[in-house]
Design a protein around this motif. Structure first.
Motif, PDB file in Angstrom:
ATOM      1  N   GLY A 195       0.878  -1.277  -0.075  1.00 17.73           N
ATOM      2  CA  GLY A 195       0.179  -0.392  -0.175  1.00 17.73           C
ATOM      3  C   GLY A 195       0.936   1.564   0.315  1.00 17.73           C
ATOM      4  N   ALA A 196       2.469   1.347  -0.146  1.00 20.16           N
ATOM      5  CA  ALA A 196       3.315   1.959   0.060  1.00 20.16           C
ATOM      6  C   ALA A 196       2.931   3.031  -1.379  1.00 20.16           C
ATOM      7  CB  ALA A 196       4.398   2.079   0.732  1.00 20.16           C
ATOM      8  N   SER A 197       2.967   4.194  -1.111  1.00 24.23           N
ATOM      9  CA  SER A 197       2.830   5.433  -2.138  1.00 24.23           C
ATOM     10  C   SER A 197       4.694   5.365  -3.293  1.00 24.23           C
ATOM     11  CB  SER A 197       3.116   6.988  -2.202  1.00 24.23           C
ATOM     12  OG  SER A 197       3.795   7.447  -0.831  1.00 24.23           O
ATOM     13  N   GLU A 198       5.356   5.135  -2.206  1.00 24.70           N
ATOM     14  CA  GLU A 198       6.993   4.446  -2.780  1.00 24.70           C
ATOM     15  C   GLU A 198       7.114   3.087  -3.621  1.00 24.70           C
ATOM     16  OE1 GLU A 198       9.896   7.869  -1.385  1.00 24.70           O
ATOM     17  OE2 GLU A 198       9.322   6.482   0.070  1.00 24.70           O
ATOM     18  N   ALA A 199       8.261   2.938  -4.222  1.00 27.91           N
ATOM     19  CA  ALA A 199       8.418   2.077  -5.055  1.00 27.91           C
ATOM     20  C   ALA A 199      10.115   2.436  -5.469  1.00 27.91           C
ATOM     21  CB  ALA A 199       7.306   1.584  -5.790  1.00 27.91           C
ATOM     22  N   VAL A 200      10.496   1.150  -5.572  1.00 27.48           N
ATOM     23  CA  VAL A 200      11.931   1.189  -6.100  1.00 27.48           C
ATOM     24  C   VAL A 200      11.291  -0.051  -7.478  1.00 27.48           C
ATOM     25  CG1 VAL A 200      14.652  -0.402  -6.115  1.00 27.48           C
ATOM     26  CG2 VAL A 200      13.101   0.846  -4.139  1.00 27.48           C
ATOM     27  N   ILE A 201      12.442   0.583  -9.136  1.00 25.76           N
ATOM     28  CA  ILE A 201      11.742  -1.104  -9.388  1.00 25.76           C
ATOM     29  C   ILE A 201      14.054  -1.059  -9.904  1.00 25.76           C
ATOM     30  CG2 ILE A 201      12.662   1.448 -11.279  1.00 25.76           C
ATOM     31  CD1 ILE A 201       9.453  -1.247 -11.502  1.00 25.76           C
ATOM     32  N   ILE A 202      13.836  -2.960 -10.097  1.00 23.58           N
ATOM     33  CA  ILE A 202      15.106  -3.757 -10.536  1.00 23.58           C
ATOM     34  C   ILE A 202      14.623  -3.735 -11.466  1.00 23.58           C
ATOM     35  CG2 ILE A 202      16.412  -5.075  -9.859  1.00 23.58           C
ATOM     36  CD1 ILE A 202      14.939  -5.355  -7.066  1.00 23.58           C
ATOM     37  N   ASP A 203      16.186  -3.388 -12.381  1.00 24.86           N
ATOM     38  CA  ASP A 203      16.550  -3.412 -14.027  1.00 24.86           C
ATOM     39  C   ASP A 203      15.052  -3.497 -14.633  1.00 24.86           C
ATOM     40  OD1 ASP A 203      18.517  -4.530 -13.118  1.00 24.86           O
ATOM     41  OD2 ASP A 203      18.543  -7.153 -13.461  1.00 24.86           O
ATOM     42  N   PRO A 204      15.075  -2.472 -14.781  1.00 21.94           N
ATOM     43  CA  PRO A 204      14.204  -2.037 -16.664  1.00 21.94           C
ATOM     44  C   PRO A 204      14.432  -2.267 -17.539  1.00 21.94           C
ATOM     45  CG  PRO A 204      14.581   0.243 -14.921  1.00 21.94           C
ATOM     46  CD  PRO A 204      15.294  -1.327 -14.311  1.00 21.94           C
ATOM     47  N   GLY A 205      14.080  -3.159 -18.754  1.00 21.08           N
ATOM     48  CA  GLY A 205      14.865  -3.551 -19.606  1.00 21.08           C
ATOM     49  C   GLY A 205      14.434  -3.044 -20.811  1.00 21.08           C
ATOM     50  N   ASP A 206      13.162  -2.512 -20.437  1.00 24.56           N
ATOM     51  CA  ASP A 206      12.036  -2.042 -21.815  1.00 24.56           C
ATOM     52  C   ASP A 206      11.010  -1.589 -21.505  1.00 24.56           C
ATOM     53  OD1 ASP A 206      12.033  -2.030 -24.812  1.00 24.56           O
ATOM     54  OD2 ASP A 206      12.829  -3.684 -25.207  1.00 24.56           O
ATOM     55  N   GLU A 207      10.509  -1.574 -22.966  1.00 26.48           N
ATOM     56  CA  GLU A 207       8.456  -0.685 -22.488  1.00 26.48           C
ATOM     57  C   GLU A 207       8.338   0.136 -21.364  1.00 26.48           C
ATOM     58  OE1 GLU A 207       5.563  -4.093 -23.698  1.00 26.48           O
ATOM     59  OE2 GLU A 207       7.208  -5.658 -22.779  1.00 26.48           O
ATOM     60  N   ALA A 208       9.047   1.147 -21.384  1.00 31.31           N
ATOM     61  CA  ALA A 208       9.099   2.327 -20.061  1.00 31.31           C
ATOM     62  C   ALA A 208       7.497   2.605 -19.820  1.00 31.31           C
ATOM     63  CB  ALA A 208       9.747   3.423 -20.596  1.00 31.31           C
ATOM     64  N   PRO A 209       6.848   3.219 -20.923  1.00 31.50           N
ATOM     65  CA  PRO A 209       5.773   3.037 -21.270  1.00 31.50           C
ATOM     66  C   PRO A 209       4.177   2.115 -20.020  1.00 31.50           C
ATOM     67  CG  PRO A 209       6.282   3.885 -23.074  1.00 31.50           C
ATOM     68  CD  PRO A 209       7.549   2.996 -22.717  1.00 31.50           C
TER      69      PRO A 209
END
Length: 213
Positions: free
Chosen positions: A22-36
């Motif tokens: 439920g938190a409003s902050e998150a971390v992304i690990i290894d975003p390899g493609d498809e940013a949209p």
């Protein structure tokens, strides 16, 4: 812990969005493609991006890094030994049918033993080279979680026929994970589905070789 897996791009690489429930902050690990696709998911979940963590700089793990930074302002953490690849991926990533890729100059460099504190988590940086020269794994021991990039998969391990890779080094890295973390630890890998160290200890032929079974 709330972990969302996104399988992205032609190589079917896994990126992981990690937050407290439920938190409003998150971390992304290894975003390899498809940013949209990722940005739409952030909006749907109502989260802002606190940071972008990179396990290694192969193109299928960094392809959306620059676009996500531009859209969100989130800073980037990259293994120190692979920073030049992230800055200029097209200088080394000449794969027919892929690219060109946008480079990015990360705000932060990491090495084994570091701790990255983001979104209410303290990610321990574990040095796990072998698949790439300075590959790292991000560990959350209190959550029983490893974000292993391309080190360990369900029934397999990362390939070592790429520049800067070394099979013996990779096996030693996997052995260090087995020694340090218990069997209940969930492994969130860069390809295929999540698994556990215990499952791989019992069924993965490469792990069985490491263990001498």
């Amino acid at each position: 812990m709330d972990v969302r897996m996104f399988t992205l791009g032609m190589i079917q690489e896994n990126a992981f969005l990690v937050r407290r429930p439920g938190a409003s902050e998150a971390v992304i690990i290894d975003p390899g493609d498809e940013a949209p696709k990722l940005l739409a998911a952030f909006e749907e979940l109502g989260v802002t991006l606190a940071g972008i963590l990179v396990t290694h700089t192969h193109f299928d793990h960094i392809g959306a890094v620059a676009d996500l930074h531009d859209a969100t302002g989130a800073e980037v953490w990259c293994p120190a030994g692979e920073v030049e690849i992230l800055r200029d991926p097209n200088a080394v990533m000449r794969w027919e049918g892929f690219g060109p890729f946008r480079g990015y100059d990360p705000e932060h460099l990491v090495k084994g033993g570091d701790v990255v504190s983001l979104a209410g988590f303290d990610f321990q940086v574990v040095s796990t080279p072998g698949h790439s020269p300075d590959h790292v794994t991000y560990a959350l021991p209190d959550e029983g979680a490893l974000f292993s990039g391309d080190v360990l998969f369900q029934g397999s391990v990362g390939r070592t026929d790429l520049p800067g890779a070394d099979h013996a080094t990779l096996m030693a890295s996997i052995g260090s994970l087995l020694d340090r973390f218990d069997d209940a630890t969930t492994v969130y890998p860069g390809h295929m589905g999540p698994t556990t160290l215990g499952r791989e200890r019992q069924t993965n032929p490469f792990v069985l070789q490491i263990l001498g079974a």
